[in-house]
Structures are given as structure tokens and as C-alpha cells.
Design a protein around this motif. Structure first.
Motif, PDB file in Angstrom:
ATOM      1  N   CYS A   1      -7.733   0.533  -6.440  1.00 30.58           N
ATOM      2  CA  CYS A   1      -6.399   0.594  -5.824  1.00 30.58           C
ATOM      3  C   CYS A   1      -5.320   0.596  -6.911  1.00 30.58           C
ATOM      4  CB  CYS A   1      -6.207  -0.596  -4.890  1.00 30.58           C
ATOM      5  SG  CYS A   1      -4.536  -0.682  -4.196  1.00 30.58           S
TER       6      CYS A   1
ATOM      7  N   CYS B   1      -8.932   3.860  -1.412  1.00 33.34           N
ATOM      8  CA  CYS B   1      -9.881   2.888  -0.839  1.00 33.34           C
ATOM      9  C   CYS B   1     -10.686   3.511   0.292  1.00 33.34           C
ATOM     10  CB  CYS B   1      -9.142   1.639  -0.363  1.00 33.34           C
ATOM     11  SG  CYS B   1      -7.895   1.938   0.903  1.00 33.34           S
TER      12      CYS B   1
ATOM     13  N   CYS C   1       0.841  -1.208   0.000  1.00 34.01           N
ATOM     14  CA  CYS C   1       0.000   0.000   0.000  1.00 34.01           C
ATOM     15  C   CYS C   1       0.872   1.253   0.000  1.00 34.01           C
ATOM     16  CB  CYS C   1      -0.898  -0.023   1.237  1.00 34.01           C
ATOM     17  SG  CYS C   1      -1.764   1.530   1.543  1.00 34.01           S
TER      18      CYS C   1
END
Ligand code: SF4
Length: 293
Positions: free
Chosen positions: A65, A28, A22
């Protein structure tokens, strides 16, 4: 592809997880705020989605994402969620989703001009299902780039739809195939109902796009901060000139819009003069020696 053995420890157990790839782009948390939280430098699953609406939003987050950092045990729902993108925000305006790591997960949009033509505002990563959806909407008349950072796969979309890229001259090296290069700091008509507002500051060639639908696409010039509950800009992500960005912010005060759609950061809908009040408060903060980010 997210991997379970690299999942961050803040995830609650269950079918969705975020792994350590990430990049903390916030996408998100905007797409599925009930499921994902900020876990100090990355996202994590705070509550596993159970009802169909939350599950579908979490599935959209998987698609949006930029780094494939979200894992899920619901590939069927994720596949169905492709049909949710682009996601309509208001009449004639859509969120593209499918963010790109090359723009650090920046949001991109579609907007209808007054003549019915469809314009892309900044670009997502290449996604065949999005291409098909754009075809169903009639194709692209052009791609407007707010600034050099959010180009992503714009050249590929431009080629596919024979759509001219539009960028400001001061950021034009980021889009060498641009067919239209905006110069100077005066407002310019892009298409019926769409006006380019140069807003140098974040980058030298930053520009916003004002739609007569009451929407301002602000790139990384201006956004809503959920943390402070206000319109915001930040010196920490000002790559060119804070003084110019402050002056550019003043230019927005007299424009007619109540909905803000940024590249990064939160969206805002502030009707009944709320946008102007919010801008005035932000400009006052920007003029201080330091401003909270
Ligand atoms: S969308 Fe992906 S990269 Fe962005 S914060 Fe969420 S998990 Fe991280």
C-alpha cells in the motif's frame, strides 16, 4: 500508519482494516483479492483473512500500500511478508511491491535480460528489504521508465546500484538524471531480449518494454480491466492524445507476447492468440467515439 478510528465503515470487523487515507490505487485488491474490495472510491476489507495463505497475502498488501492505509493486528506476519517481495510472476520476472504514493501506487517489476542482467521496470518506493533482495539477485543493470508518472524512487535505486535510468525524450523532464534518453518512435534494443516500443498516447513519451520471455510491460498504456473482463485503455486517463494512443495500440498487435504487466490496472495472461484477439477488440472500441473505462 493506518488508524482504527479513521477506518472506513465498509470494513468487516476484525484484525485488518482500511482507513480513510486510501487513495483507491487498487494495489491491495490485486495483491490480496480475497480480502480487499472496491468500496466505491476506496478499498475496504470484505472478508478477514483466516487461512495462512490469505493472511500472508493481506500482509503483503499492507507492505505494498503506497499510503500506509491498511492496518493490521499481525505485525509479525507483516514483517515476515517482507521476504515475499519481490514476488516472482514467471521465470525471470518479479513484481516489486512497495508501491509509491508519488506514482499513485503503480506496479513496478524486475526482469532478467537475455545476458542475465537484471532490469527494473518503473520504480517502487525505497525499501531496504527490497534493496537487499535485489542485491541477492545480482543488482540492477538499469532502470527502464515507461513514462513520466511512474518514476517514484527510481533515482535513489539508480544511485544505489549505479544503474542508468532510461526514459523517452518526450517525458525526460520527469527524470533529469536519466543516462539514456530514447528518441523517436522506432523500436530500440535496450538489452539482449528486451526491446523498447514507444507507445505515445497516455503521455507523449510513453514506452512499453517487450521481453522475449513473452512479457510486455505496458506502463499505463494498456491493462486488463477486471470490471469489463477485457484488455482496456481509457480516455479518462489519457493525458496526451487518444488518437496517438490508438495508433500505438495497433503497433502491439504483431508483437509476440502473451503476458501483460501494466503499471496500473490488472495483469493478463492470454496465450494461444488471446492477446491479439483482445487487442483487436480493444482497438475496435478505441476507434469508437467513446470507450468504457
Ligand atoms: S493499496 Fe492502500 S491506497 Fe491502494 S487501494 Fe489499497 S488501501 Fe487504498
Amino acid at each position: 500508519m493506518a488508524t482504527r478510528d479513521r477506518a472506513v465503515h465498509e470494513n468487516v470487523p476484525g484484525s485488518f482494516f482500511v482507513d480513510d487515507t486510501c487513495i483507491d490505487c487498487d494495489t491491495c485488491r490485486q495483491v490480496a483479492p480475497l480480502t480487499f474490495i472496491d468500496a466505491d472510491g476506496h478499498s475496504a476489507v470484505q472478508v478477514q483473512p483466516e487461512d495462512p495463505t490469505a493472511l500472508r497475502a493481506a500482509a503483503r498488501a499492507v507492505l505494498c500500500c503506497p499510503t500506509n492505509s491498511i492496518g493490521s493486528a499481525h505485525p509479525d506476519v507483516v514483517k515476515l511478508a517482507q521476504g515475499d517481495l519481490p514476488e516472482q510472476i514467471t521465470d525471470g520476472v518479479w513484481y516489486c511491491g512497495w508501491t509509491s504514493r508519488h506514482s499513485f501506487g503503480a506496479s513496478s517489476y524486475l526482469v532478467r535480460a537475455g545476458d542475465g542482467d537484471l532490469w527494473m521496470v518503473d520504480a517502487p518506493r525505497w525499501a531496504p528489504s527490497l534493496v537487499a533482495a535485489i542485491e541477492r539477485l545480482g543488482g540492477l543493470a538499469g532502470i527502464f521508465l515507461t513514462h513520466r508518472d511512474d518514476v517514484a524512487d527510481a533515482p535513489r535505486y539508480a544511485e544505489r546500484f549505479h544503474a542508468p535510468l532510461v526514459i523517452h525524450a518526450r517525458d525526460a523532464d520527469a527524470a533529469p538524471t536519466a543516462a539514456r534518453v530514447i528518441t523517436g518512435d522506432d523500436a530500440v534494443t535496450l538489452a539482449p531480449g528486451l526491446t523498447i516500443i514507444p507507445v505515445p498516447g497516455h503521455t507523449a513519451g510513453s514506452q512499453a518494454l517487450l521481453s522475449d520471455r513473452g512479457v510486455l510491460f505496458s506502463g499505463d498504456h494498456l491493462w486488463w480491466s477486471r470490471r469489463i473482463g477485457a484488455l482496456n485503455a481509457s480516455r479518462e486517463v489519457c493525458w496526451h492524445s487518444w488518437e496517438e494512443q490508438t495508433a500505438s495500440m495497433r503497433r502491439l498487435r504483431d508483437l509476440s507476447f502473451d503476458r501483460l504487466l501494466p503499471g496500473h490496472g490488472g495483469r493478463a495472461y492470454l496465450p494461444d492468440g488471446g492477446m491479439r484477439q483482445g487487442l483487436d477488440a480493444l482497438i475496435a472500441r478505441m476507434q469508437r467515439p467513446m470507450v468504457e473505462s
